[in-house]
Design a protein around this motif. Structure first.
Motif, mmCIF file in Angstrom:
data_model
loop_
_atom_site.group_PDB
_atom_site.id
_atom_site.type_symbol
_atom_site.label_atom_id
_atom_site.label_comp_id
_atom_site.label_asym_id
_atom_site.label_seq_id
_atom_site.Cartn_x
_atom_site.Cartn_y
_atom_site.Cartn_z
ATOM 1 N N ALA A 189 48.197 46.189 32.838
ATOM 2 C CA ALA A 189 47.489 45.857 34.034
ATOM 3 C C ALA A 189 48.890 45.660 34.950
ATOM 4 N N ALA A 190 49.979 45.406 34.617
ATOM 5 C CA ALA A 190 51.131 45.238 35.461
ATOM 6 C C ALA A 190 51.515 46.374 36.245
ATOM 7 N N ARG A 191 51.586 47.514 35.436
ATOM 8 C CA ARG A 191 51.577 48.836 36.331
ATOM 9 C C ARG A 191 50.670 49.199 37.429
ATOM 10 N N ALA A 192 49.538 48.917 37.033
ATOM 11 C CA ALA A 192 48.339 49.296 37.874
ATOM 12 C C ALA A 192 48.489 48.474 39.258
ATOM 13 N N ALA A 193 48.995 47.204 39.008
ATOM 14 C CA ALA A 193 49.050 46.201 40.143
ATOM 15 C C ALA A 193 50.161 46.426 40.860
ATOM 16 N N ALA A 194 51.391 46.957 40.469
ATOM 17 C CA ALA A 194 52.295 47.334 40.887
ATOM 18 C C ALA A 194 52.360 48.484 41.874
ATOM 19 N N GLU A 195 51.478 49.548 41.558
ATOM 20 C CA GLU A 195 51.326 50.709 42.166
ATOM 21 C C GLU A 195 50.493 50.300 43.263
ATOM 22 N N HIS A 196 49.418 49.558 43.096
ATOM 23 C CA HIS A 196 48.715 49.096 44.284
ATOM 24 C C HIS A 196 49.547 48.192 45.334
ATOM 25 N N ALA A 197 50.461 47.277 44.847
ATOM 26 C CA ALA A 197 50.997 46.648 45.867
ATOM 27 C C ALA A 197 51.970 47.282 46.624
ATOM 28 N N PHE A 198 52.575 48.146 45.852
ATOM 29 C CA PHE A 198 53.853 48.851 46.449
ATOM 30 C C PHE A 198 53.353 50.109 47.470
ATOM 31 N N GLY A 199 51.994 50.488 47.068
ATOM 32 C CA GLY A 199 51.140 51.353 47.675
ATOM 33 C C GLY A 199 50.483 50.641 49.216
ATOM 34 N N LEU A 200 50.313 49.681 49.132
ATOM 35 C CA LEU A 200 49.941 48.867 50.478
ATOM 36 C C LEU A 200 51.002 48.672 51.360
ATOM 37 N N LEU A 201 52.302 48.428 50.645
ATOM 38 C CA LEU A 201 53.461 48.387 51.562
ATOM 39 C C LEU A 201 54.068 49.675 52.142
ATOM 40 N N HIS A 203 51.660 52.557 52.800
ATOM 41 C CA HIS A 203 50.482 52.682 53.890
ATOM 42 C C HIS A 203 50.186 51.878 54.746
ATOM 43 N N GLY A 204 50.309 50.614 54.633
ATOM 44 C CA GLY A 204 50.061 49.604 55.694
ATOM 45 C C GLY A 204 48.916 48.841 55.462
ATOM 46 N N ILE A 205 48.735 47.636 55.932
ATOM 47 C CA ILE A 205 47.720 46.831 55.705
ATOM 48 C C ILE A 205 46.787 46.585 57.136
ATOM 49 N N GLY A 206 47.132 47.468 58.125
ATOM 50 C CA GLY A 206 46.828 47.206 59.392
ATOM 51 C C GLY A 206 45.216 47.585 59.432
ATOM 52 N N ASP A 207 44.571 48.316 58.633
ATOM 53 C CA ASP A 207 43.379 48.517 58.775
ATOM 54 C C ASP A 207 42.422 47.768 57.544
ATOM 55 N N LEU A 208 43.063 47.164 56.728
ATOM 56 C CA LEU A 208 42.434 46.581 55.678
ATOM 57 C C LEU A 208 41.671 45.251 56.209
#
Length: 264
Positions: A189-201, A203-208
């Motif tokens: 689960a940690a790898r999936a979480a890391a890819e998600h978290a760093f992916g947000l950084l 691509h940005g969170i402005g439209d989330l």
């Protein structure tokens, strides 16, 4: 000479281990705040000065290892290949640590590591010290980015976002470990979480999380500027009540109180 140096090094390591184990035992038994360095020294049968020679502060007996990693992010960014962003460098390094089950990312069931984490969670002063180490890491990373010619504000924002994201990911892993979840399940689960978290950084969170429904009614206990409606009223009432009490006190009693503050 080499043989003697080896013996000295082994003795130093043994003393370090003894002091740390003794301290952890006492902290777990009585609580971090209620155990003194003198008590640790007595239990280990060494002098108080010896403890401080190995561990400059009491906090170091628990989380001193974090101190040695405050410069990791700055070093990784300085050494990144040409054309690589700080985000890419730190994300790649974090994923590498996950694969190897490194303690820095909270993926180890080492008994000492778990003891330290339990103490850390239960002790506010240790949490504050750990937060300061994380702050130092962000400062060092920002300085490394500024040295490259990047704008100070942008450098600080990038450093803060990258390291805080990493901290949150580690915190999730540690909480799962302490809750008794299997290490291999946490790792997956940690790898999936890391890819998600760093992916947000990346691509940005402005439209989330754009709101799709009407908001609830405003909280009437707050004014338009965010203050509680009755906050100032209560504060003024308390001051007025205290003033009235002083004015109602006989003058002689007031003078005696001023002359002798311990009277009350």
């Amino acid at each position: 000479m080499e043989h003697k140096a080896g013996l000295r090094e082994r003795k130093k390591n043994a003393t370090w281990e003894l002091l740390r184990k003794t301290a952890l035992d006492l902290f777990e038994e009585s609580g971090f705040e209620d155990v003194s360095v003198a008590q640790i020294a007595a239990a280990a049968e060494v002098s108080k000065a010896t403890v401080f020679n190995y561990f400059p502060t009491k906090e170091d007996l628990v989380i001193g290892g974090m101190k040695h990693h405050t410069g990791d992010a700055a070093r990784i960014v300085r050494e990144r290949p040409k054309g690589t962003t700080p985000h890419e460098a730190l994300c790649g390094h974090y994923l590498h640590l996950l694969e190897h089950g490194a303690p820095q990312v909270g993926l180890t069931d080492n008994p000492v590591f778990l003891r330290v984490q339990r103490l850390l969670v239960a002790t506010p002063s240790l949490l504050i010290k750990a937060m300061d180490y994380r702050r130092q890491a962000a400062v060092l990373l920002a300085e490394a980015l500024i040295e490259e010619g990047n704008a100070p504000l942008t450098s600080r924002l990038v450093a803060s976002q990258l390291l805080h994201t990493q901290h949150l990911l580690v915190e999730v892993n540690v909480r799962k470990l302490l809750a008794g979840e299997p290490l291999e399940e946490i790792r997956a689960a940690a790898r999936a979480a890391a890819e998600h978290a760093f992916g947000l950084l990346e691509h940005g969170i402005g439209d989330l999380m754009r709101r799709g429904t009407e908001p609830p009614p405003p909280d009437t206990s707050y004014t338009h500027d965010g203050c509680r409606v009755e906050y100032h009223h209560h504060a003024e009432s308390e001051v007025e009540a205290a003033a009235e009490q002083v004015l109602a006190e006989p003058v002689e009693d007031m003078l005696q109180t001023l002359a002798n503050p311990d009277r009350r």
